[in-house]
Design a protein around this motif. Structure first.
Motif, PDB file in Angstrom:
ATOM      1  N   SER A   1       0.796  -1.238   0.000  1.00 40.39           N
ATOM      2  CA  SER A   1       0.000   0.000   0.000  1.00 40.39           C
ATOM      3  C   SER A   1       0.827   1.286   0.000  1.00 40.39           C
ATOM      4  N   PRO A   2       1.892   1.411   0.820  1.00 39.52           N
ATOM      5  CA  PRO A   2       2.681   2.656   0.777  1.00 39.52           C
ATOM      6  C   PRO A   2       3.333   2.907  -0.580  1.00 39.52           C
ATOM      7  N   PHE A   3       3.752   1.841  -1.263  1.00 37.20           N
ATOM      8  CA  PHE A   3       4.355   2.003  -2.592  1.00 37.20           C
ATOM      9  C   PHE A   3       3.300   2.468  -3.600  1.00 37.20           C
ATOM     10  N   ILE A   4       2.093   1.922  -3.479  1.00 39.03           N
ATOM     11  CA  ILE A   4       1.009   2.345  -4.363  1.00 39.03           C
ATOM     12  C   ILE A   4       0.679   3.821  -4.120  1.00 39.03           C
ATOM     13  N   LEU A   5       0.701   4.235  -2.856  1.00 40.60           N
ATOM     14  CA  LEU A   5       0.440   5.636  -2.531  1.00 40.60           C
ATOM     15  C   LEU A   5       1.508   6.544  -3.142  1.00 40.60           C
ATOM     16  N   CYS A   6       2.755   6.085  -3.198  1.00 35.55           N
ATOM     17  CA  CYS A   6       3.822   6.877  -3.841  1.00 35.55           C
ATOM     18  C   CYS A   6       3.513   7.108  -5.313  1.00 35.55           C
ATOM     19  N   ILE A   7       2.986   6.077  -5.989  1.00 36.76           N
ATOM     20  CA  ILE A   7       2.599   6.246  -7.391  1.00 36.76           C
ATOM     21  C   ILE A   7       1.514   7.322  -7.497  1.00 36.76           C
ATOM     22  N   GLY A   8       0.532   7.222  -6.608  1.00 38.50           N
ATOM     23  CA  GLY A   8      -0.553   8.197  -6.625  1.00 38.50           C
ATOM     24  C   GLY A   8      -0.078   9.610  -6.364  1.00 38.50           C
ATOM     25  N   LEU A   9       0.850   9.773  -5.424  1.00 43.87           N
ATOM     26  CA  LEU A   9       1.380  11.109  -5.107  1.00 43.87           C
ATOM     27  C   LEU A   9       2.136  11.697  -6.295  1.00 43.87           C
ATOM     28  N   ALA A  10       2.951  10.861  -6.951  1.00 47.31           N
ATOM     29  CA  ALA A  10       3.716  11.342  -8.109  1.00 47.31           C
ATOM     30  C   ALA A  10       2.783  11.764  -9.237  1.00 47.31           C
ATOM     31  N   MET A  11       1.723  10.997  -9.454  1.00 50.50           N
ATOM     32  CA  MET A  11       0.761  11.356 -10.500  1.00 50.50           C
ATOM     33  C   MET A  11      -0.091  12.552 -10.101  1.00 50.50           C
ATOM     34  N   ALA A  12      -0.373  12.675  -8.810  1.00 54.44           N
ATOM     35  CA  ALA A  12      -1.193  13.791  -8.349  1.00 54.44           C
ATOM     36  C   ALA A  12      -0.514  15.130  -8.615  1.00 54.44           C
ATOM     37  N   GLU A  13       0.801  15.175  -8.465  1.00 50.49           N
ATOM     38  CA  GLU A  13       1.535  16.415  -8.762  1.00 50.49           C
ATOM     39  C   GLU A  13       1.377  16.806 -10.226  1.00 50.49           C
ATOM     40  N   LEU A  14       1.484  15.818 -11.114  1.00 48.27           N
ATOM     41  CA  LEU A  14       1.348  16.104 -12.543  1.00 48.27           C
ATOM     42  C   LEU A  14      -0.085  16.524 -12.868  1.00 48.27           C
ATOM     43  N   ALA A  15      -1.058  15.862 -12.232  1.00 50.49           N
ATOM     44  CA  ALA A  15      -2.460  16.201 -12.480  1.00 50.49           C
ATOM     45  C   ALA A  15      -2.786  17.602 -12.008  1.00 50.49           C
ATOM     46  N   SER A  16      -2.170  18.040 -10.914  1.00 51.61           N
ATOM     47  CA  SER A  16      -2.407  19.385 -10.407  1.00 51.61           C
ATOM     48  C   SER A  16      -1.801  20.442 -11.326  1.00 51.61           C
ATOM     49  N   ALA A  17      -0.669  20.102 -11.940  1.00 49.71           N
ATOM     50  CA  ALA A  17      -0.005  21.049 -12.832  1.00 49.71           C
ATOM     51  C   ALA A  17      -0.701  21.177 -14.173  1.00 49.71           C
ATOM     52  N   ALA A  18      -1.294  20.081 -14.655  1.00 49.49           N
ATOM     53  CA  ALA A  18      -1.948  20.104 -15.970  1.00 49.49           C
ATOM     54  C   ALA A  18      -3.207  19.254 -15.937  1.00 49.49           C
ATOM     55  N   PRO A  19      -4.313  19.781 -15.402  1.00 45.34           N
ATOM     56  CA  PRO A  19      -5.559  19.007 -15.312  1.00 45.34           C
ATOM     57  C   PRO A  19      -6.307  18.964 -16.631  1.00 45.34           C
ATOM     58  N   THR A  20      -5.992  17.982 -17.449  1.00 48.72           N
ATOM     59  CA  THR A  20      -6.646  17.815 -18.740  1.00 48.72           C
ATOM     60  C   THR A  20      -6.999  16.352 -18.944  1.00 48.72           C
ATOM     61  N   SER A  21      -8.029  16.086 -19.743  1.00 50.34           N
ATOM     62  CA  SER A  21      -8.501  14.714 -19.946  1.00 50.34           C
ATOM     63  C   SER A  21      -7.430  13.828 -20.568  1.00 50.34           C
ATOM     64  N   GLY A  22      -6.569  14.415 -21.395  1.00 53.43           N
ATOM     65  CA  GLY A  22      -5.495  13.645 -22.021  1.00 53.43           C
ATOM     66  C   GLY A  22      -4.504  13.113 -21.014  1.00 53.43           C
ATOM     67  N   GLY A  23      -4.334  13.857 -19.938  1.00 56.18           N
ATOM     68  CA  GLY A  23      -3.517  13.377 -18.829  1.00 56.18           C
ATOM     69  C   GLY A  23      -2.129  12.907 -19.200  1.00 56.18           C
ATOM     70  N   LEU A  24      -1.911  11.620 -19.152  1.00 62.20           N
ATOM     71  CA  LEU A  24      -0.568  11.058 -19.166  1.00 62.20           C
ATOM     72  C   LEU A  24       0.206  11.340 -20.447  1.00 62.20           C
ATOM     73  N   TYR A  25      -0.453  11.188 -21.619  1.00 60.42           N
ATOM     74  CA  TYR A  25       0.298  11.423 -22.848  1.00 60.42           C
ATOM     75  C   TYR A  25       0.578  12.915 -23.038  1.00 60.42           C
ATOM     76  N   TYR A  26      -0.326  13.767 -22.516  1.00 61.51           N
ATOM     77  CA  TYR A  26      -0.093  15.212 -22.566  1.00 61.51           C
ATOM     78  C   TYR A  26       1.115  15.573 -21.710  1.00 61.51           C
TER      79      TYR A  26
END
Length: 537
Positions: A78-103
């Motif tokens: 679970s803590p490792f999974i949360l690290c993935i979520g935290l890393a992605m959350a930073e990117l989502a906060s910087a660029a909140p768009t439906s394209g997300g990951l490829y953008y």
């Protein structure tokens, strides 16, 4: 006498903060922002379907360490999974768009390789989401047939044709539901989250009460018994048990693809990602502890149960004891799984829409359309639904064929998660964090997340036992490798390949809307321009 022109309030001309952020990313507002921050969190949580997921993934944990692996494997992962979520959350906060990951990948990678990396991530993310829809609906169809079998005292046997018929009916019903307006879909999330939450508490509270005394285990057995059925060395067997929490708490990008329909997206989306992981981790651990105390000591009998991948044999035992709990939970399982599959199609359709908006997939000109009445991408909803129906036909080829397609959902998602997180730190870019950021912890969290995902992708390639046959072989590496080969081949295809025309995300802002939403020096005034900077005001 000259007439004075009517005055228009400045506030009517000012876009919302969400629209202004989206415009800076290069896109105009096309969806209605009906999802409140709470409803985005509810979508992210209900998307996981914690209890049905645990029951379906029981065969990963139980044979690779018994109750010890169920309880502590979940706690370790679970803590490792949360690290993935935290890393992605930073990117989502910087660029909140439906394209997300490829953008994000395109925006943060080097100009020399960003087109290619964006292409690979976009296709990985698209196929992962569509495969997830197929997997959720197939699981729901199997649970329905299992419920019928239990009700008939196992006299009912399902044919492939009947199973596919149920599967197709589920997919079509979801397509109709997801074609509705955004406001309806947003309000449904409260119901979905409540059902999933109640189902978790039913198990945690009611199962110990309903479990017959002979099935109740001691603390030493429930928390400390390590039983290895599959033959791998004990250490590696325990690692294999991580596949259960990884499969259940997946889809961290679900809320990302709803960014353009959420209010206060730069804050709501990252909190939805992290809160759904945290809540699912706690509830999932509680459920595993409860099951470990209530499943009895006959682990071999549980693993040989025909319902081990649907309800968990311990719940079947409750049903046989006529406690009523097994019957109630079986119906709740089906309802919960139906909701998970519905949200899976919702999320997949938004990713497909975003990729079509940037012209990256076949039939993009037909898929990049918003229905005038519902203001939702109905075309991409039905495109994904047809794709899912085609995937289901593999059931007539072999069980291994369709299982291999379902297995790609996790591995392909990890490919699409690793790339943008890595490009942020590997390449020189002007990344500007959004409201949600980790400060100095960003880099170590990203390193932990990427290392963990790379390691677990390799683990996902291993068969369940060291002595395996062609029928029991894990074909995940073949399917993922084959899919990646097709994506790369399509990119480099002579004349028609993406290398000749794909230039990453393109702005769909007109000159008028560009001037209305952002300053002229903040974004180039070309109608179709590549977006090269991730920034949030």
């Amino acid at each position: 006498m000259a007439t004075r022109a009517p005055t228009i309030s400045k506030s009517l001309l000012q876009p919302s903060a969400d629209e202004a952020i989206l415009a800076k990313l290069g896109y105009k507002q096309e969806f209605r922002r009906e999802f409140t921050p709470l409803e985005v969190c509810e979508l992210a949580f209900s998307f996981t379907g914690v209890l049905p997921g645990i029951a379906a993934m029981l065969f990963y944990a139980l044979p690779n360490g018994g109750p010890f692996a169920m309880v502590w494997g979940w706690a370790v992962a679970s803590p490792f999974i949360l690290c993935i979520g935290l890393a992605m959350a930073e990117l989502a906060s910087a660029a909140p768009t439906s394209g997300g990951l490829y953008y994000w990948t395109y925006s943060l990678a080097s100009p020399r390789c960003r087109n290619f990396l964006s292409w690979i991530v976009g296709y990985s993310n698209t196929i992962e989401n569509i495969a997830g829809v197929a997997s959720a609906n197939w699981a729901c169809a199997i649970q329905i047939t299992a419920a019928i079998s239990i009700a008939s005292d196992q006299t009912y046997s399902t044919t492939n044709e009947q199973l596919y018929g149920i599967y197709a009916a589920l997919v079509l019903s979801h397509a109709v539901l997801v074609s509705l307006g955004t406001k309806v879909l947003a309000r449904l999330q409260g119901l979905y989250a409540m059902v999933n939450l109640c189902l978790c508490f039913i198990i945690i509270i009611a199962l110990p009460i309903a479990t017959p005394a002979e099935y109740r285990n001691s603390a030493s057995f429930a928390l400390g018994d390590f039983t290895n059925f599959d033959g791998w060395p004990s250490g590696f067997a325990f690692i294999l048990s991580f596949l259960s929490p990884l499969s259940v708490m997946g889809g961290y990008d679900a809320s990302v693809h709803m960014s353009e329909e959420a209010s206060n997206a730069a804050t709501a989306i990252p909190w939805a990602i992290t809160s759904s992981i945290a809540v699912s981790a706690v509830l999932g651990w509680g459920i595993n502890v409860t099951l470990a105390f209530c499943m009895g000591t006959d682990l071999g009998g549980i693993l040989s149960s025909p319902y081990r991948t649907t309800y968990g044999a311990d719940l079947v035992q409750c049903a046989r004891e006529e406690s009523g709990l097994g019957s109630v939970v079986s119906h709740c399982f089906i309802t919960s799984r139906y909701m998970v599959a519905s949200n899976s199609l919702l999320v997949a359709s938004r990713q497909t829409f975003a990729f079509a908006r940037d012209g990256a997939i076949p039939f993009s000109r037909y898929l990049y359309r918003i229905n005038g009445y519902t203001k939702t991408p109905v075309n991409t909803v039905w495109f994904d639904a047809v794709f899912v129906l085609v995937i289901g036909l593999l059931a007539f080829v072999s069980t291994q064929a369709i299982d291999a397609i379902f297995s790609i959902a996790v591995t392909a998602s990890y490919v699409s998660y690793i790339t943008p997180i890595t490009t942020r730190f590997v390449f020189k870019n002007n990344f500007k964090p959004g409201p949600f950021h980790l400060g100095k912890l960003s880099f170590p969290v990203a390193v932990i997340a990427v290392t963990w995902m790379v390691f677990m992708i390799i683990v996902f390639f291993f068969p369940s036992t060291p002595q395996t046959t062609a029928q029991e072989m894990n074909y995940t590496v073949v399917v993922l490798g084959g899919y990646m080969f097709l994506a790369v081949s399509w990119y480099y295809c002579p004349v028609y390949g993406g290398v000749h025309w794909f230039n990453g995300p393109i702005s769909n802002l007109t000159l008028a809307s560009t001037a209305e939403h952002i300053d002229g020096d903040s974004m180039s005034e070309k109608k179709e321009q590549r977006v090269s900077v991730v920034s949030v005001v």
